[in-house]
Every structure is written in C-alpha cells, then in structure tokens.
Design a protein around this motif. Structure first.
Motif, PDB file in Angstrom:
ATOM      1  N   HIS A  93      -2.803   0.609   7.672  1.00 17.59           N
ATOM      2  CA  HIS A  93      -1.389   0.250   7.671  1.00 17.59           C
ATOM      3  C   HIS A  93      -0.557   0.992   6.637  1.00 17.59           C
ATOM      4  N   GLY A  94      -1.147   1.887   5.876  1.00 17.62           N
ATOM      5  CA  GLY A  94      -0.385   2.715   4.942  1.00 17.62           C
ATOM      6  C   GLY A  94      -0.162   2.071   3.590  1.00 17.62           C
ATOM      7  N   ASP A  95       0.861   2.569   2.899  1.00 19.58           N
ATOM      8  CA  ASP A  95       1.160   2.116   1.541  1.00 19.58           C
ATOM      9  C   ASP A  95       1.750   0.717   1.544  1.00 19.58           C
ATOM     10  N   ARG A 114      -3.169   1.358  -0.960  1.00 25.73           N
ATOM     11  CA  ARG A 114      -3.057   2.054   0.323  1.00 25.73           C
ATOM     12  C   ARG A 114      -4.110   1.512   1.269  1.00 25.73           C
TER      13      ARG A 114
END
Length: 86
Positions: free
Chosen positions: A56-58, A52
């Motif tokens: 930018h997230g997962d 993560r």
C-alpha cells in the motif's frame, strides 16, 4: 548592582559559547561525531523503511495499527486480515 548582573550574564554567555565550541569540535571533527551522524542516518532510514508497506505504499506513523504483541501494521493490511478471518 548593574555591573554585577551584567558580569553574571556575560559569564553565563561565555560558558554557553565555550560548551557550543567544544560540542562543535567533538561532533564535527572526531570519530564520535561520525558515529553519531551514521547512527542518526541509520535510524532515519529504518524509520522510513518501517513506514512503507510493500502493498500500500508510504504511510504516516499515526495511521499504523498497533497489534496486541506491540508490532505495528498497515491499516489496510489489518482490515484485509480481519476480512479474511471473519
């Protein structure tokens, strides 16, 4: 001849069942099993955290960029770093 082969197969099945029962008993009802489950949970959580990116997230593990030092970084962060250098 058939009885000898059948006896061998049944003996192998008996050994497999005995090993499975011992493993179930050890990993299901002892501190060793608790330790193994806790270690597996820790590794799973660390892997999820590692994948993560805060910006930018997962991400998928195959999408990460490996740096020369061996560390892995988000591809978007890597591209932003290169744009900042160039």
């Amino acid at each position: 001849m058939v009885t000898i082969l059948l006896e061998g197969v049944l003996f192998a099945a008996f050994i497999a069942v005995a090993v499975a029962l011992v493993a179930y008993g050890v990993f299901g009802h002892t501190p060793l099993g608790l330790w193994a489950r806790q270690s597996a949970n820790r590794r799973r959580i660390e892997r999820e955290v590692f994948l993560r990116c805060p910006l930018h997230g997962d991400l998928e593990e195959r999408d990460l960029v490996r740096l020369p030092t061996g560390e892995r970084i988000c591809p978007h962060c890597y591209a932003e770093t290169l744009d900042g250098i160039a």
